[in-house]
Design a protein around this motif. Structure first.
Motif, PDB file in Angstrom:
ATOM      1  N   ARG A  33      -4.966  21.777  -0.827  1.00 12.87           N
ATOM      2  CA  ARG A  33      -4.403  22.993  -1.644  1.00 12.87           C
ATOM      3  C   ARG A  33      -2.863  23.371  -1.128  1.00 12.87           C
ATOM      4  O   ARG A  33      -2.698  22.994   0.140  1.00 12.87           O
ATOM      5  N   SER A  34      -2.040  23.621  -2.118  1.00 10.60           N
ATOM      6  CA  SER A  34      -0.845  24.150  -1.621  1.00 10.60           C
ATOM      7  C   SER A  34      -0.763  25.760  -1.656  1.00 10.60           C
ATOM      8  O   SER A  34      -1.048  26.426  -2.487  1.00 10.60           O
ATOM      9  N   PRO A  35      -0.388  26.250  -0.248  1.00 11.65           N
ATOM     10  CA  PRO A  35      -0.496  27.582  -0.191  1.00 11.65           C
ATOM     11  C   PRO A  35       0.530  28.228  -0.803  1.00 11.65           C
ATOM     12  O   PRO A  35       0.485  29.410  -1.223  1.00 11.65           O
ATOM     13  N   VAL A  36       1.574  27.789  -1.101  1.00 12.24           N
ATOM     14  CA  VAL A  36       2.783  28.246  -1.720  1.00 12.24           C
ATOM     15  C   VAL A  36       2.596  28.544  -3.264  1.00 12.24           C
ATOM     16  O   VAL A  36       2.855  29.532  -3.586  1.00 12.24           O
ATOM     17  N   CYS A  37       1.917  27.469  -4.000  1.00 10.72           N
ATOM     18  CA  CYS A  37       1.858  27.856  -5.344  1.00 10.72           C
ATOM     19  C   CYS A  37       0.341  27.796  -5.833  1.00 10.72           C
ATOM     20  O   CYS A  37      -0.030  28.070  -7.030  1.00 10.72           O
ATOM     21  N   GLY A  38      -0.462  27.397  -4.920  1.00 13.37           N
ATOM     22  CA  GLY A  38      -1.896  27.428  -5.426  1.00 13.37           C
ATOM     23  C   GLY A  38      -2.536  26.259  -6.049  1.00 13.37           C
ATOM     24  O   GLY A  38      -3.733  26.313  -6.611  1.00 13.37           O
ATOM     25  N   SER A  39      -1.614  25.418  -6.161  1.00 20.06           N
ATOM     26  CA  SER A  39      -2.271  23.946  -6.861  1.00 20.06           C
ATOM     27  C   SER A  39      -3.232  23.476  -5.842  1.00 20.06           C
ATOM     28  O   SER A  39      -3.389  23.547  -4.515  1.00 20.06           O
ATOM     29  N   ARG A  40      -4.031  22.639  -6.501  1.00 19.04           N
ATOM     30  CA  ARG A  40      -5.461  22.035  -5.761  1.00 19.04           C
ATOM     31  C   ARG A  40      -5.652  20.844  -6.376  1.00 19.04           C
ATOM     32  O   ARG A  40      -5.763  20.684  -7.802  1.00 19.04           O
ATOM     33  N   ILE A  41      -5.907  19.885  -5.594  1.00 24.03           N
ATOM     34  CA  ILE A  41      -6.268  18.666  -6.009  1.00 24.03           C
ATOM     35  C   ILE A  41      -7.505  18.032  -5.174  1.00 24.03           C
ATOM     36  O   ILE A  41      -7.642  18.407  -3.984  1.00 24.03           O
ATOM     37  N   ILE A  42      -8.488  17.517  -5.833  1.00 25.98           N
ATOM     38  CA  ILE A  42      -9.627  16.901  -5.270  1.00 25.98           C
ATOM     39  C   ILE A  42      -9.874  15.299  -5.772  1.00 25.98           C
ATOM     40  O   ILE A  42      -9.466  15.252  -6.778  1.00 25.98           O
ATOM     41  N   VAL A  43      -9.557  14.490  -4.681  1.00 22.77           N
ATOM     42  CA  VAL A  43      -9.797  12.948  -4.795  1.00 22.77           C
ATOM     43  C   VAL A  43     -11.182  12.601  -4.311  1.00 22.77           C
ATOM     44  O   VAL A  43     -11.340  12.775  -3.289  1.00 22.77           O
ATOM     45  N   ASP A  44     -11.653  11.592  -5.025  1.00 24.35           N
ATOM     46  CA  ASP A  44     -12.966  10.912  -4.731  1.00 24.35           C
ATOM     47  C   ASP A  44     -12.445   9.280  -4.684  1.00 24.35           C
ATOM     48  O   ASP A  44     -11.900   9.047  -5.680  1.00 24.35           O
TER      49      ASP A  44
END
Length: 143
Positions: A33-44
């Motif tokens: 997660r990016s605390p600055v903008c709230g972007s979130r990515i999950i990678v498997d």
């Protein structure tokens, strides 16, 4: 934000992210997660017998820059080793920070040249590469 930051290439990549289905039985998973903008990515990821990525899935909830980065990561991650993924993450990080002149060998990362002065955007751009490198290391360590 400046117009060159969100160019046609960035917007095209943001709408064409590969591997957007999470894996049912991954060898490694990482959420960033990016605390600055709230972007979130999950990678498997799943690795083959030679330690190379042979399956990848991702869930991307990010700004256009994060989505474009996930698109570039997903397009070229197959067949890569954890070492190669960590090198790509390190190269991208150094490039964005101005510590190197090129983004390294990973295809397409030079599109982030206009984002280099915008340090608040760097975290979102790095997310996919941080997540895939972490997931691959987890997979490699799995017995």
């Amino acid at each position: 934000m400046s117009a060159p930051l969100y160019n046609q290439t960035i917007l095209r990549l943001a709408t064409s992210i590969p591997h957007q289905v999470r894996l049912d039985a991954p060898d490694g998973t990482s959420e960033k997660r990016s605390p600055v903008c709230g972007s979130r990515i999950i990678v498997d990821v799943a690795l083959d017998g030679e330690g190379r990525v042979n399956a990848i899935g991702q869930e991307v909830r990010a700004c256009a820059l994060g989505q474009a980065s996930a698109s570039l990561m997903g397009a070229a991650a197959m067949g890569r080793t954890p070492d190669e993924l960590e090198a790509a993450r390190a190269d991208l990080t150094a490039y964005l920070a101005g510590d190197r002149e090129t983004p390294g060998e990973w295809p397409g990362l030079d599109i982030f040249e206009p984002a280099r002065p915008y340090t608040a955007r760097h975290a979102s751009i790095r997310l996919a590469f941080e997540a895939v490198a972490d997931a691959a290391r987890q997979a490699e360590a799995k017995p």
